[in-house]
Design an enzyme around this catalytic site. Structure first.
Site, PDB file in Angstrom:
ATOM      1  N   GLY A  22      63.239  -1.830  54.227  1.00 23.32           N
ATOM      2  CA  GLY A  22      62.517  -1.962  55.484  1.00 23.32           C
ATOM      3  C   GLY A  22      61.063  -1.665  55.190  1.00 23.32           C
ATOM      4  N   ALA A  23      60.198  -2.571  55.630  1.00 23.99           N
ATOM      5  CA  ALA A  23      58.783  -2.474  55.254  1.00 23.99           C
ATOM      6  C   ALA A  23      58.174  -1.124  55.633  1.00 23.99           C
ATOM      7  CB  ALA A  23      58.009  -3.622  55.897  1.00 23.99           C
ATOM      8  N   GLY A  24      58.528  -0.596  56.794  1.00 22.09           N
ATOM      9  CA  GLY A  24      57.953   0.664  57.258  1.00 22.09           C
ATOM     10  C   GLY A  24      58.351   1.838  56.374  1.00 22.09           C
ATOM     11  N   ARG A  65      58.572  -4.302  44.627  1.00 20.26           N
ATOM     12  CA  ARG A  65      59.012  -5.416  45.486  1.00 20.26           C
ATOM     13  C   ARG A  65      57.821  -6.341  45.668  1.00 20.26           C
ATOM     14  NH1 ARG A  65      63.426  -4.577  49.092  1.00 20.26           N
ATOM     15  NH2 ARG A  65      63.390  -6.821  49.328  1.00 20.26           N
ATOM     16  N   CYS A 131      68.784  -8.865  61.044  1.00 13.53           N
ATOM     17  CA  CYS A 131      68.524  -7.862  59.995  1.00 13.53           C
ATOM     18  C   CYS A 131      68.350  -6.476  60.608  1.00 13.53           C
ATOM     19  CB  CYS A 131      67.303  -8.251  59.169  1.00 13.53           C
ATOM     20  SG  CYS A 131      67.181  -7.313  57.627  1.00 13.53           S
ATOM     21  N   SER A 133      65.279  -3.688  61.501  1.00 12.64           N
ATOM     22  CA  SER A 133      63.865  -3.338  61.520  1.00 12.64           C
ATOM     23  C   SER A 133      63.718  -2.107  62.394  1.00 12.64           C
ATOM     24  CB  SER A 133      63.054  -4.491  62.106  1.00 12.64           C
ATOM     25  OG  SER A 133      61.902  -3.995  62.778  1.00 12.64           O
ATOM     26  N   ALA A 135      61.028  -0.959  63.691  1.00 17.09           N
ATOM     27  CA  ALA A 135      60.149  -1.264  64.827  1.00 17.09           C
ATOM     28  C   ALA A 135      60.924  -2.019  65.909  1.00 17.09           C
ATOM     29  CB  ALA A 135      58.940  -2.066  64.358  1.00 17.09           C
ATOM     30  N   ASP A 200      58.091  -8.273  57.498  1.00 15.19           N
ATOM     31  CA  ASP A 200      57.696  -7.659  56.231  1.00 15.19           C
ATOM     32  C   ASP A 200      56.218  -7.889  55.988  1.00 15.19           C
ATOM     33  OD1 ASP A 200      60.770  -8.070  55.874  1.00 15.19           O
ATOM     34  OD2 ASP A 200      60.138  -6.566  54.425  1.00 15.19           O
ATOM     35  N   LYS A 236      51.346  -4.143  58.185  1.00 19.80           N
ATOM     36  CA  LYS A 236      52.144  -5.265  57.670  1.00 19.80           C
ATOM     37  C   LYS A 236      51.337  -6.562  57.660  1.00 19.80           C
ATOM     38  CE  LYS A 236      56.435  -3.118  58.958  1.00 19.80           C
ATOM     39  NZ  LYS A 236      57.465  -3.044  59.992  1.00 19.80           N
TER      40      LYS A 236
END
Lengths: 329, 305
Positions: A22-24, A65, A131, A133, A135, A200, A236
């Site tokens: 997860g990007a965060g 990544r 998915c 997320s 957020a 992402d 992001k």
């Protein structure tokens, strides 16, 4: 030569192997790793050597990544303070301060996004998310608490089944949630009022790079006139895309899809496992950031106004992400 | 029988009915027809080819009794086999060597198309989606590999990512409605939508036996849904919250506007031309007014009287 603190290596491999995902969370773990690296530096107390060390740690983290911009954004944000440091101790302190700042602000950003995003959802709505997320889940839970959400469809999200994480988090907050296979999105979309997903990477033209499948969810939503919201913190947004860089889409191991035995038994079948896809801005109704709700085409506004520092910094490195130049080495 | 494709189910049922006819006689045959009726209604309500076949057998019995029913069953099997072959052959003519195809699930009609391509020495590449739930895409990938084609296996979510690389989408169908919409494995309608967006052609290979005469009279096709058991094992579910809920539709409807052609044994038609096709061909499945269910029921009555 292994001079990095063990915990930093652990975080790096955790991100690479998707234990941290997860990007965060990747971004916060990155800031944490940089802070730990700075605090446990035990080399010669020299500004140049320290900068070199931090650049190496930064490069290691970025290499884990390739797609999520939150990684380089975090590293650049934290390390760009080194540019103006005049002594070793000042430098170390600035890294720690910036990392702490980043972690705090990013958590606040997620909370603000939940509050702003929830307002966009009308009462008695059915929401679909793809998915997992943080957020997006934040927005949905907040909207549920305000009585706006009656049901959520969560796609199981092959190959990694992050939808099960989403399902668990929503169920724990009492949100009525139903899992569906990824292939059932168009079947179900007529019931759905809003699609809420994370991101992402947001590019300068407002395209959203997110988990594979997001773009076809958005397409199905568009066809059914269902609104599509992307919940994305400002870190992001990708300053690199403003200067023409393409977002690299990561391909991961086929073994995430089928077993090793199956692969060995079928040498002429190539199993392709791209992890992200690109949703064009015309399929997105709004991007919800901690600074407010923007049309995707206004992504550049966030980039210029809120990530201006990153653009300046990229200027030092002449359009390429070059950490050495960013820290003035 | 759950796992069989529509056409496999037809062959399976015909073989079984034949052997019952030969070994056990007419009462057993009727009993089995009756059981099959319930199975189809409950488990495969969209499986039109089976319904049409059962209707044909029922009509035959109503008209001729049980004389030569074994020969009739064999004849039906041959006719179905020929129609599948013919449709596949026609489809394969539309595909040029070097083209890149995409398919989902494990349609027998699609496999026959690949076989024809292979026999004609046309070398294609094929993308196959995993096709959850069920994952039958793996079987299609294996089959295409065994024919020597280059195969790419992808997750269902990656269709739009790869659609740029595709020349033609080719799928089978569980049923074809009178407006040209098709019922096919869940996810097909999303694939067709994505293909449309990318201006790629979508072909449906379906013998006329898959056409639903009832829809001509306004009947809606029923689509079955399963629960979490089709998504997750008993063991894995323990890691998820109790009362884990899932909706697992097995089929979806692709509207005619996303289909470029339906390929039958009579040729390749625009989906909107289906009512015309139905009116041109011989009586069998255009005769109803009576559903396969009614017909099977009346045979049962016949035996009991």
């Amino acid at each position: 030569m292994n001079m990095y603190p063990e915990r930093v290596l652990e975080i790096a491999s955790g991100i690479r192997e998707m234990k941290i995902r997860g990007a965060g969370r990747i971004a916060r773990a990155t800031a944490e790793a940089l802070k730990i690296a700075a605090l446990s530096y035990n080399g010669v107390e020299d500004l140049v050597l320290f900068k070199k060390y931090m650049v190496e740690v930064g490069e290691l983290l970025i290499s884990t990544r390739p797609t999520a911009i939150s990684l380089p954004n975090t590293v650049v944000y934290v390390l760009s303070s080194l540019r103006n440091s005049s002594s070793f101790s000042e430098a170390r302190e600035s890294v720690v301060k910036r990392a702490d700042n980043f972690i705090r602000e990013s958590e606040e950003a997620t909370k603000r996004i939940s509050l702003i995003g929830a307002k966009r959802i009308k009462e008695n709505s059915i929401v679909l998310t793809h998915c997992h997320s943080t957020a997006a889940v934040g927005v949905i839970i907040e909207a549920y608490k305000q009585g706006r959400v009656v049901r959520v469809y969560s796609t199981e999200t092959r190959p990694f089944y992050q939808g099960r994480v989403t399902y668990t988090q929503l169920a724990k907050s009492g949100v009525p949630v139903v899992q569906i296979p990824d292939s059932a999105v168009r079947y179900i979309i007529n019931e759905v009022d809003y699609v809420v997903v994370g991101a992402d990477t947001v590019t300068s033209n407002g395209a959203v790079v997110n988990k594979i499948g997001t773009s076809q969810v958005a397409l199905a939503a568009k066809e059914a006139r269902t609104r599509v919201y992307v919940a994305a913190e400002s870190y992001k947004f990708s300053p690199l895309t403003l200067i023409g860089e393409l977002v690299t889409i990561e391909y991961r191991s086929p073994e995430e899809i089928v077993s090793r035995e199956w692969i060995e038994k079928h040498p002429r079948v190539k199993v392709l496992n791209p992890v992200f896809d690109v949703t064009p801005p015309e399929y997105i109704d709004a991007i919800i950031t901690e600074y407010g709700v923007i049309p995707p085409q206004a992504a550049v506004l966030i980039l210029v106004e809120k990530l201006g520092w990153a653009l300046d910094v990229l200027g030092y490195s002449e359009g390429k992400l070059d950490l050495k130049r960013i820290v003035a080495l | 029988m759950r796992k069989l494709t529509g056409s496999e189910l037809v062959f399976n049922i015909l073989d079984e009915l034949y052997s019952i006819t030969i070994k056990s006689g007419e009462k057993e045959l009727v009993k089995r027809l009756f059981e099959l009726k319930d199975f189809i209604l409950n488990e495969r309500p969209a499986s039109m080819a089976v319904q049409n076949i059962l209707r044909q057998i029922g009509l035959y019995i109503l008209e001729h009794g049980f004389i030569n029913i074994d020969k009739y069953i064999i004849e039906l099997r041959e006719r179905y086999e020929n129609s599948l072959e013919k449709a596949a052959e026609i489809m394969s003519r539309r595909i040029a060597s070097g083209e890149v195809l995409l398919s989902n699930s494990n349609s027998l009609a699609v496999r026959r198309v690949l076989k024809h391509l292979s026999e004609r020495g046309k070398n294609v590449k094929i993308y196959v989606t995993e096709s959850r739930p069920g994952g039958e895409g793996l079987l299609l990938a294996e089959y295409a590999e065994s024919l020597g084609f280059e195969v790419y296996l992808i997750v269902d979510s990656a269709v739009r990512f790869f659609m740029k690389n595709i020349d033609k989408v080719i799928v089978g169908a569980e049923a074809v409605a009178s407006n040209g919409a098709i019922v096919s494995k869940i996810g097909t309608s999303l694939i067709a939508l994505v293909a449309k967006e990318a201006r790629k052609r979508v072909f449906v290979v379906a013998p006329v036996m898959k056409f639903s005469p009832e829809t001509l009279y306004g009947e809606l096709l029923k689509l079955p849904e399963y629960d979490w058991r089709s998504l997750i094992s008993e063991e894995e579910i323990t890691k998820l919250p109790v009362d884990y809920k899932a909706r697992v539709p097995l089929y979806d409807v692709t509207p005619p506007e996303y289909i470029d052609a339906i390929v039958t044994e009579y040729g390749l038609f625009a989906p909107q031309a289906i009512p015309l096709v139905l009116s041109l061909i011989e009586k069998p499945i255009t005769s109803p007014g009576r559903s396969f269910e009614e017909i099977v029921n009346s045979i049962k009555a016949l035996i009991e009287v």
